[in-house]
Scaffold this motif. Structure first.
Motif, PDB file in Angstrom:
ATOM      1  N   LYS A   1       9.700 -23.002-145.795  1.00 44.05           N
ATOM      2  CA  LYS A   1      10.822 -22.625-146.667  1.00 44.05           C
ATOM      3  C   LYS A   1      10.336 -22.179-148.038  1.00 44.05           C
ATOM      4  CE  LYS A   1      14.438 -25.409-144.501  1.00 44.05           C
ATOM      5  NZ  LYS A   1      15.368 -26.541-144.629  1.00 44.05           N
TER       6      LYS A   1
ATOM      7  N   LEU B   1       8.884 -18.753-147.652  1.00 44.60           N
ATOM      8  CA  LEU B   1       9.986 -17.796-147.516  1.00 44.60           C
ATOM      9  C   LEU B   1      10.539 -17.428-148.904  1.00 44.60           C
ATOM     10  CD1 LEU B   1      12.303 -16.274-146.075  1.00 44.60           C
ATOM     11  CD2 LEU B   1      13.429 -18.481-145.719  1.00 44.60           C
ATOM     12  N   HIS B   2      10.820 -18.452-149.721  1.00 45.03           N
ATOM     13  CA  HIS B   2      11.356 -18.187-151.060  1.00 45.03           C
ATOM     14  C   HIS B   2      10.378 -17.386-151.913  1.00 45.03           C
ATOM     15  CE1 HIS B   2      15.294 -20.150-151.303  1.00 45.03           C
ATOM     16  NE2 HIS B   2      14.823 -20.947-150.340  1.00 45.03           N
TER      17      HIS B   2
ATOM     18  N   ARG C   1      11.944 -16.601-141.704  1.00 46.19           N
ATOM     19  CA  ARG C   1      13.344 -16.990-141.518  1.00 46.19           C
ATOM     20  C   ARG C   1      13.656 -17.136-140.025  1.00 46.19           C
ATOM     21  NH1 ARG C   1      17.127 -20.043-143.238  1.00 46.19           N
ATOM     22  NH2 ARG C   1      19.152 -19.455-142.434  1.00 46.19           N
ATOM     23  N   ASP C   2      13.119 -16.226-139.215  1.00 48.72           N
ATOM     24  CA  ASP C   2      13.304 -16.295-137.764  1.00 48.72           C
ATOM     25  C   ASP C   2      12.800 -17.627-137.215  1.00 48.72           C
ATOM     26  OD1 ASP C   2      14.492 -14.115-136.425  1.00 48.72           O
ATOM     27  OD2 ASP C   2      12.766 -13.977-135.080  1.00 48.72           O
TER      28      ASP C   2
ATOM     29  N   LEU D   1      17.115 -13.780-146.636  1.00 49.70           N
ATOM     30  CA  LEU D   1      16.905 -15.197-146.969  1.00 49.70           C
ATOM     31  C   LEU D   1      17.973 -16.088-146.337  1.00 49.70           C
ATOM     32  CD1 LEU D   1      15.473 -17.389-148.749  1.00 49.70           C
ATOM     33  CD2 LEU D   1      17.064 -16.765-150.579  1.00 49.70           C
ATOM     34  N   ASP D   2      19.203 -15.622-146.355  1.00 48.12           N
ATOM     35  CA  ASP D   2      20.331 -16.481-145.981  1.00 48.12           C
ATOM     36  C   ASP D   2      20.827 -16.295-144.551  1.00 48.12           C
ATOM     37  OD1 ASP D   2      20.413 -17.473-148.546  1.00 48.12           O
ATOM     38  OD2 ASP D   2      21.720 -15.866-149.267  1.00 48.12           O
TER      39      ASP D   2
END
Lengths: 295, 295
Positions: free
Chosen positions: A259, A262-263, A221-222, A291-292
């Motif tokens: 992405k 990540l999910h 995410r970073d 996540l958000d």
């Protein structure tokens, strides 16, 4: 982010900030040193590590306050690592969270000492501010924190990061460096919460697995935020990884690939959580938050 | 120095060196980091602090090896402080004990990390390498070591030293800075030895008093060596305090005044020792050694 989660995060952050400020205020130490320590401690961090620690205790049905000594020790170590990381000899960053870095305000010598002081004081805080924990548990936490932050953990990761400068990394090498550099302290947050909360062996193992997925998700995410984020939110220029030619997940996996990964990690973290017998609604919310998150 | 004392110091130094090297060798950490840690750890220090610790245990009739974990932790913290002290932003020293300083060999970033690693690993070593001590005692030692090395101790003294640069100090200010910067770790050496050796309250108080005189004597001798020492023995240019316009005991008390004060503290240290019911012949010898040392 739901209002409920935002209120929860703010409440926890306030409680942790209060304890951190108190711990530094009460020091009989030179004013210049306390000021420099306090500057970075109160720089508005998310307090994600201590919040994870306290939430893990809560998920096990124990009193969160049992973990406050460990939580502030952990945040002090995280903060010292940022101060030293920003130094001209290291990443040479002038800004952190939108404010001048420690050495820009206090000078390099004072910044080095403020970092050393926070690192050393962290161990004193862990040992002194945890009256209700058994001596055996406090020792275990001390050993695990030193291990997570030391040459076989975070500092080792910083050295590997340094040595990797200018080299293209494989995805496994990138994962390994992030596991050391950021993963170990995140795992300590959750593992120490589990130990303080009295987790059984299965819960302990599960929570460790959970923390691994969370750590990877956090880092991916970073990297995505460095491409898609808002400069004001993240407190530094967007695109700095690209400009510094750094190996990142989007670079190695493509933005869409990063992405998807990540999910994946978020899903797996949630699956592990569900499989354990915990009051885990806060940990679930924190997982979604990772996540958000916008910063 | 008598042959007997020399043989004793060499034997102890060898035992401590062996344990320090072992502790670093066994790390699963990046080679560059281990190399930089080991470079300064094996730079030929006198090991005065760990030897005082072990000798205090012996003076109480206990098994010295009980204190080895604490002894190497203490020496790691002393070593990290030298690495950070030598950095360009701090004292900017190119030589220590006649060899290039850590950052001259490995670069500033690696030197900062090697220092951070030694400081963090020290706590892991103290906690992990002291199997025969009770958990309660190990915790007490951890707290005392963090306190002696942290913002209220050594790091605080380094900050005060930094803030005092270019200012003329009073003798009380000078004493205070030295008490923090070097005295606290020396006192920890003796106090932790006393605790491990099972000292009673009177012995503990007396040994603390002994350590205060020893610490002051150590520092005054250091200042005198900077004037009268042999460059090869001390491993740095003679007269550097004068050249850097530093406040020293000879400057504030005259050379003869500093020598008189040194002898006073040595005498008082010996009087305290005699008053305690200890097998203190090694501690007596070490006290004489501090008076006569050439490096």
């Amino acid at each position: 982010m739901t209002d409920n989660l935002m209120a929860f995060l703010n409440e926890k952050k306030l409680a942790i900030d209060t304890q951190l400020t108190k711990a530094i205020e009460k020091l009989h130490a030179p004013d210049e040193l306390k000021e420099a320590m306090n500057y970075s401690i109160s720089a508005g961090g998310k307090r994600l590590r201590p919040i994870l620690l306290l939430s893990t205790i809560e998920a096990l049905g124990e009193e969160e306050s049992l973990g406050m000594g460990t939580a502030i020790a952990l945040e002090m170590i995280h903060t010292y690592s940022l101060i030293h990381d920003d130094l001209p000899a290291m990443d040479n960053d002038d800004l952190r969270r939108g404010r001048p870095t420690n050495h820009k305000v206090f000078g390099e010598a004072a910044a080095i000492l403020a970092g050393d002081a926070l690192l050393t004081y962290a161990f004193e805080c862990l040992v002194s501010n945890s009256e209700k924990l058994s001596d055996t548990l406090k020792l275990k936490l001390t050993r695990k924190l030193a291990h997570a932050a030391g040459p076989e953990g975070m500092v080792g990761g910083q050295q590997e990061d340094l040595s990797a400068e200018g080299r293209e990394l494989s995805i496994d090498q990138l994962k390994h460096i992030h596991d050391l550099k950021t993963g170990r302290l995140l795992t300590f947050a959750i593992e120490s919460g589990a130990l303080i909360g009295g987790a059984n062996d299965e819960q302990l193992k599960g929570l460790r697995r959970f923390s691994k997925h969370l750590g990877l998700a956090f880092q991916i995410r970073d990297d995505i935020l460095d491409i898609e984020g808002n400069e004001e939110d993240i407190g530094k220029p967007v695109g700095s990884d690209e400009a510094n030619n750094k190996s990142t997940y989007p670079k190695l996996l493509s933005l869409q690939g990063a992405k998807d990964t990540l999910h994946d990690h978020i899903d797996q973290a949630l699956v592990v959580l569900e499989s354990l017998d915990l009051k885990s609604s806060r940990l679930e919310q924190l997982t979604h938050y990772i996540l958000d998150r916008k910063q």
